[in-house]
Write an enzyme that holds these catalytic residues in place. Structure first.
Site, PDB file in Angstrom:
ATOM      1  N   GLY A 250       0.779  -1.234   0.000  1.00 47.49           N
ATOM      2  CA  GLY A 250       0.000   0.000   0.000  1.00 47.49           C
ATOM      3  C   GLY A 250       0.807   1.278   0.000  1.00 47.49           C
ATOM      4  CD  GLU A 292       1.275  -9.258   1.621  1.00 47.52           C
ATOM      5  OE1 GLU A 292       1.223 -10.387   2.124  1.00 47.52           O
ATOM      6  OE2 GLU A 292       0.271  -8.511   1.506  1.00 47.52           O
ATOM      7  N   PRO A 293       4.838  -4.941  -1.111  1.00 47.00           N
ATOM      8  CG  PRO A 293       7.033  -4.266  -1.566  1.00 47.00           C
ATOM      9  CD  PRO A 293       6.233  -5.221  -0.727  1.00 47.00           C
ATOM     10  NE  ARG A 295      -0.816   2.168  -5.700  1.00 45.41           N
ATOM     11  CZ  ARG A 295      -1.949   2.102  -6.396  1.00 45.41           C
ATOM     12  NH1 ARG A 295      -2.014   2.633  -7.593  1.00 45.41           N
ATOM     13  NH2 ARG A 295      -3.020   1.537  -5.889  1.00 45.41           N
ATOM     14  NE  ARG A 332      -4.440   2.836 -10.852  1.00 43.86           N
ATOM     15  CZ  ARG A 332      -4.048   4.044 -10.514  1.00 43.86           C
ATOM     16  NH1 ARG A 332      -3.497   4.854 -11.403  1.00 43.86           N
ATOM     17  NH2 ARG A 332      -4.180   4.462  -9.269  1.00 43.86           N
ATOM     18  CE1 TYR A 336      -9.794   1.721  -7.895  1.00 41.87           C
ATOM     19  CE2 TYR A 336      -7.942   1.917  -9.403  1.00 41.87           C
ATOM     20  CZ  TYR A 336      -8.746   1.145  -8.581  1.00 41.87           C
ATOM     21  OH  TYR A 336      -8.476  -0.183  -8.434  1.00 41.87           O
ATOM     22  CB  CYS A 363     -17.877   3.013 -28.264  1.00 39.74           C
ATOM     23  SG  CYS A 363     -17.243   3.004 -29.927  1.00 39.74           S
ATOM     24  CD  GLU A 364     -18.199   3.594 -21.118  1.00 42.37           C
ATOM     25  OE1 GLU A 364     -18.746   2.624 -21.680  1.00 42.37           O
ATOM     26  OE2 GLU A 364     -18.757   4.268 -20.238  1.00 42.37           O
ATOM     27  CE1 TYR A 392      -2.881  -3.645  -8.248  1.00 38.37           C
ATOM     28  CE2 TYR A 392      -1.662  -1.662  -7.680  1.00 38.37           C
ATOM     29  CZ  TYR A 392      -2.075  -2.940  -7.380  1.00 38.37           C
ATOM     30  OH  TYR A 392      -1.675  -3.520  -6.206  1.00 38.37           O
TER      31      TYR A 392
HETATM   32  C1  LIG Z   1      -3.059  -5.350  -3.452  1.00 38.97           C
HETATM   33  C2  LIG Z   1      -2.369  -5.940  -2.306  1.00 38.97           C
HETATM   34  C3  LIG Z   1      -1.057  -5.578  -2.024  1.00 38.97           C
HETATM   35  C4  LIG Z   1      -0.292  -4.560  -2.807  1.00 38.97           C
HETATM   36  O1  LIG Z   1      -0.796  -3.287  -2.672  1.00 38.97           O
HETATM   37  P1  LIG Z   1      -0.015  -2.052  -3.332  1.00 38.97           P
HETATM   38  O2  LIG Z   1      -0.871  -0.905  -3.033  1.00 38.97           O
HETATM   39  O3  LIG Z   1       0.068  -2.325  -4.785  1.00 38.97           O
HETATM   40  O4  LIG Z   1       1.321  -1.987  -2.686  1.00 38.97           O
HETATM   41  C5  LIG Z   1      -0.434  -6.200  -0.971  1.00 38.97           C
HETATM   42  N1  LIG Z   1      -1.070  -7.136  -0.213  1.00 38.97           N
HETATM   43  C6  LIG Z   1      -2.334  -7.500  -0.471  1.00 38.97           C
HETATM   44  C7  LIG Z   1      -2.969  -8.527   0.360  1.00 38.97           C
HETATM   45  C8  LIG Z   1      -3.031  -6.911  -1.501  1.00 38.97           C
HETATM   46  O5  LIG Z   1      -4.291  -7.279  -1.736  1.00 38.97           O
END
Ligand SMILES: *Cc1c(COP(=O)(O)O)cnc(C)c1O
Length: 433
Positions: A250, A292-293, A295, A332, A336, A363-364, A392
């Site tokens: 995140g 868990e990076p 993005r 995206r 968003y 076509c949107e 993404y």
């Molecule tokens: C999507 C996700 C991530 C990665 O999130 P980023 O915003 O891309 O860093 C990590 N862990 C889990 C469980 C996720 O669903």
């Protein structure tokens, strides 16, 4: 004019945008557009900086698990394997891709909010490292599938720490009204942990949270760590010992000048201080840490190149720049209202003296890359680059309007290679009967 102050993007003497030392106009000419382009050096250095932060703060007792949903293909899995990273996958298809690329199964985690029996069986058969369990029915299913195979699988429980991160609503996942995981505050998580500790076929090793995405603030992560360690201590009091803690991903990145991303080293420093402080207070060992990076590894390393087809001026209203891609390769903005930085790749040294709407080809009406975007004067035949599209975008691509998926090219030190081939019209119709 220098657009970005990083090493990935630059402008050469011809005034052309370069990525990883390659001229983007040459790439567009060689491979066609729309084209996703990644700088391999940027991908690898992002992983290494996260890894270094774990080494520094936890003496290496942890793992960077790239969240492959951000951008998954075999070559990306190979790079992660070489970097010694783990992989956080969210579907059988991602696990399949990783294994097909030779990614070591014992570094694969499987996290999703609804895992099918077929996917659970596939994960167990291939001896992946850990399943991150989302809900109670799933816990029973993991147990019974493992038992039927005479196997035992490591399990972490996906928890909702109840932390709100200040981010776009659709990407907030840590609060109680979320489709992901077990709530701590209702007692649901405690009950699940007791169950997990008693079921056959399962080894409860850890707890997991992921509080949202594109977060620019460290304090929600600290708060989440605190809640998670309180929970681990509570389990310890019941005799349930948790060895692993995942704090998810995140981490925010810079899409436009409005974004001020968290320095990742600073994130780890503060969060690890919080983890150690809580462990000391509760008298528990510091857990094995995974982050868990997704993005933050993939997005800044990638751009998308398009060819301009038209310039439509609506007097007093706006100017549309029509490109040969859009929602099918980058949904995206439609999803968003995400903001991006755009450059005319062949005029990257010119001032951005226009404000335009970049319109996709489908076509949107909502198929836009962005509105009110500062851009150099763009006309038919120019190449437009959208920056920081490495996460993404390809992974969310669709065939809307039967548009074939764009190719992906990896650049390293000025040399380029295709890592995902461009689809053809035949590919799009391949499964039609
Ligand atoms: C999507 C996700 C991530 C990665 O999130 P980023 O915003 O891309 O860093 C990590 N862990 C889990 C469980 C996720 O669903």
């Amino acid at each position: 004019m220098i657009i970005m102050s990083n090493e990935t993007l630059s402008v050469n003497e011809q005034g052309h945008l370069t990525i990883g030392g390659a001229d983007t106009t040459d790439l567009a000419a060689q491979y066609g557009t729309p084209l996703y382009v990644y700088d391999e050096t940027a991908v690898r250095s992002a992983v290494r900086s996260f890894k270094a932060s774990i080494d520094e703060n936890y003496g290496g007792r942890g793992m960077v698990c790239y969240a492959s949903k951000a951008f998954c293909c075999k070559e990306m899995c190979r790079i992660m394997a070489e970097e010694g990273a783990g992989l956080d996958t969210v579907s059988g298809g991602e696990i399949y891709t990783a294994l097909a690329a030779g990614f070591p199964a014992d570094r694969i985690y499987f996290t999703s909010n609804n895992k099918f029996d077929e996917e659970i069986a596939y994960a167990i058969d291939n001896r992946i490292r850990c399943i991150v369990c989302d809900n109670i029915e799933e816990l029973y299913r993991i147990s019974s599938i493992a038992v039927s195979k005479g196997a035992q699988i490591n399990v972490m429980l996906r928890l909702k720490p109840g932390v709100e991160a200040h981010t776009f609503e659709a990407v907030m996942t840590g609060q109680i009204d979320s489709k992901f995981g077990f709530a701590i505050e209702t007692g649901e998580a405690l009950e699940a942990a007791r169950k997990a500790a008693s079921l056959d076929g399962i080894k409860l090793v850890g707890v997991h949270c992921h509080i949202g995405s594109q977060i620019h603030d460290i304090s929600p992560f600290e708060k989440a760590a605190e809640v998670m360690l309180d929970f681990i201590a509570k389990l310890r009091d019941e005799g349930i010992i948790i060895s692993d803690l995942s704090l998810g991903g995140g981490f925010g990145i810079k899409y436009t000048d409005k974004d001020i991303p968290v320095p990742y080293g600073e994130y780890m420093k503060r969060v690890s201080a919080k983890v150690k402080e809580c462990c000391a207070a509760h008298g528990i060992d510091v857990p094995y840490i995974t982050i868990e990076p997704g993005r933050s590894i993939a997005a800044p390393a990638g751009i998308t190149l398009y060819t301009v087809g038209s310039r439509k001026i609506i007097p007093g209203i706006r100017t549309y720049i029509g490109i040969d891609g859009g929602m099918p390769d980058n949904p995206r903005y439609a999803l968003y209202k995400s903001e991006y930085t755009a450059e005319v790749a062949n005029k990257a040294d010119a001032p951005k003296d226009e404000i335009v709407t970049i319109a996709g080809r489908t076509c949107e009406s909502g198929d836009l890359i962005g509105e009110n975007m500062p851009l150099q004067h763009a006309e038919a035949g120019d190449i437009v680059a959208i920056l920081a599209t490495g996460a993404y975008n390809y992974s969310m691509a669709s065939h809307y309007n039967r548009v074939p998926n764009a190719a992906v090219v990896m650049v390293k030190d000025g040399q380029s290679r295709v890592i995902v081939r461009r689809e053809t019209w035949e590919d799009v119709a391949r499964n039609d009967v």
